[in-house]
Scaffold this active site. Sequence first.
Site, PDB file in Angstrom:
ATOM      1  N   CYS A 143      41.103  49.043  24.682  1.00  0.00           N
ATOM      2  CA  CYS A 143      41.545  49.595  25.971  1.00  0.00           C
ATOM      3  C   CYS A 143      42.504  48.627  26.679  1.00  0.00           C
ATOM      4  O   CYS A 143      42.188  47.451  26.825  1.00  0.00           O
ATOM      5  CB  CYS A 143      40.305  49.849  26.843  1.00  0.00           C
TER       6      CYS A 143
ATOM      7  N   TYR B  89      49.928  57.021  29.748  1.00  0.00           N
ATOM      8  CA  TYR B  89      48.819  57.990  29.897  1.00  0.00           C
ATOM      9  C   TYR B  89      49.316  59.288  30.537  1.00  0.00           C
ATOM     10  O   TYR B  89      48.844  60.366  30.212  1.00  0.00           O
ATOM     11  CB  TYR B  89      47.676  57.383  30.729  1.00  0.00           C
TER      12      TYR B  89
HETATM   13  N1  LIG Z   1      41.254  51.393  36.917  1.00  0.00           N
HETATM   14  C1  LIG Z   1      40.526  51.022  35.803  1.00  0.00           C
HETATM   15  C2  LIG Z   1      40.784  51.950  34.635  1.00  0.00           C
HETATM   16  C3  LIG Z   1      39.945  51.614  33.435  1.00  0.00           C
HETATM   17  C4  LIG Z   1      39.948  52.744  32.421  1.00  0.00           C
HETATM   18  O1  LIG Z   1      40.472  53.849  32.654  1.00  0.00           O
HETATM   19  N2  LIG Z   1      39.346  52.479  31.269  1.00  0.00           N
HETATM   20  C5  LIG Z   1      39.220  53.522  30.248  1.00  0.00           C
HETATM   21  C6  LIG Z   1      39.312  52.940  28.845  1.00  0.00           C
HETATM   22  S1  LIG Z   1      40.975  52.666  28.334  1.00  0.00           S
HETATM   23  C7  LIG Z   1      37.844  54.129  30.342  1.00  0.00           C
HETATM   24  O2  LIG Z   1      36.855  53.425  30.372  1.00  0.00           O
HETATM   25  N3  LIG Z   1      37.795  55.453  30.362  1.00  0.00           N
HETATM   26  C8  LIG Z   1      36.557  56.183  30.390  1.00  0.00           C
HETATM   27  C9  LIG Z   1      36.607  57.277  31.408  1.00  0.00           C
HETATM   28  O3  LIG Z   1      37.646  57.416  32.068  1.00  0.00           O
HETATM   29  O4  LIG Z   1      35.610  57.958  31.546  1.00  0.00           O
HETATM   30  C10 LIG Z   1      40.883  49.587  35.476  1.00  0.00           C
HETATM   31  O5  LIG Z   1      42.084  49.270  35.379  1.00  0.00           O
HETATM   32  O6  LIG Z   1      39.987  48.782  35.365  1.00  0.00           O
END
Ligand SMILES: N[C@@H](CCC(=O)N[C@@H](CS)C(=O)NCC(=O)O)C(=O)O
Length: 310
Positions: free
Chosen positions: A56, A184
């Site tokens: 990620c 994205y």
């Molecule tokens: N704003 C967050 C975004 C983190 C994020 O979107 N992580 C993704 C993985 S690439 C995730 O865990 N997605 C799971 C979901 O959205 O349920 C950050 O930058 O820490």
Amino acid sequence: MGQLVSGQWRDEELRRIGSKGEFIRTESPYRAWVAPSSREFAVESGRYHLFVNSGCPWAYRTLLYRKLKSLEQHISVSLTAPAAGPEGWTFGEARESLLHAHHMHDVYTNADNLFTGRCTVPVLWDKTQQTIVNNESSEIIRMLNSAFDGLPGVTLADYYPEALREQIDELNELVYRTVNNGVYRCGFAQSQTAYEQAYDTLFNTLDLLDSRLAEQRYLCGDSPTEADWRLFATLIRFDLAYYSQFRCNRNMLQEFTHLWPYTRDLYQYPGVAETVDFEAIKGIYFGSRPPRILPKGPVLDFYEPHHRGA
Ligand SMILES: N[C@@H](CCC(=O)N[C@@H](CS)C(=O)NCC(=O)O)C(=O)O
């Protein structure tokens, strides 16, 4: 991916699409800070832990900073499997060692057994209070940049120096909107117009950055800053994943005159190569949904000389 509703996992996609078919990212709910002056989250060796998926790009930022700042001895880590399953990010049957969590949603319910929302990575965890400090990567890396500097063995490099903050903030805003999140917005768009708008703004910014890097080694001059590391997290994934999976295919990163050697330059920066897990990158983008086949290519040589200074 599903979400927690009052502490119960629901395998239903949260609506993240606007009226024009555009992808909208959800705000991170945990926003506290570890700081030398904090009573609630004081700086202590061994007290904090990161839950991360190394594929990620957001979670990766925190792994990268942990390495750049030599924080491995002070902050421990649990890595999820690269690909998501029916209950989101998983640590597998063996579970991770700190909380014996099977899934990432267990980490969230350990902090709040009635939590409602997405169970994203990264998470910065406090072992003393058994809670989540912060789950917003841009803030976690700011903490890692300086909060732990008083602990032994920490590298005192400052990637957010006072004199460059305005410039870094400006670049971060553009790069977040059009590149980090821009890929994205291409990949998750639900209408042709939303996709094409995201695609055009993404490549306009990449062209702009390519020209800027003709004049200087890094985005803000002779040394890498936070702006470079945040851009790097997306560029290192570009040809492997975004070009094909997210349809960011005007051209590959390899075809940019300056961005491509710049990415190799950052990859070859001390410690950085060890933080990049190419299989995890393929795993998160291609392994999370059936048929779960990881692409073999493209062949990329990040060790090719970059000729961008010492
Ligand atoms: N704003 C967050 C975004 C983190 C994020 O979107 N992580 C993704 C993985 S690439 C995730 O865990 N997605 C799971 C979901 O959205 O349920 C950050 O930058 O820490």
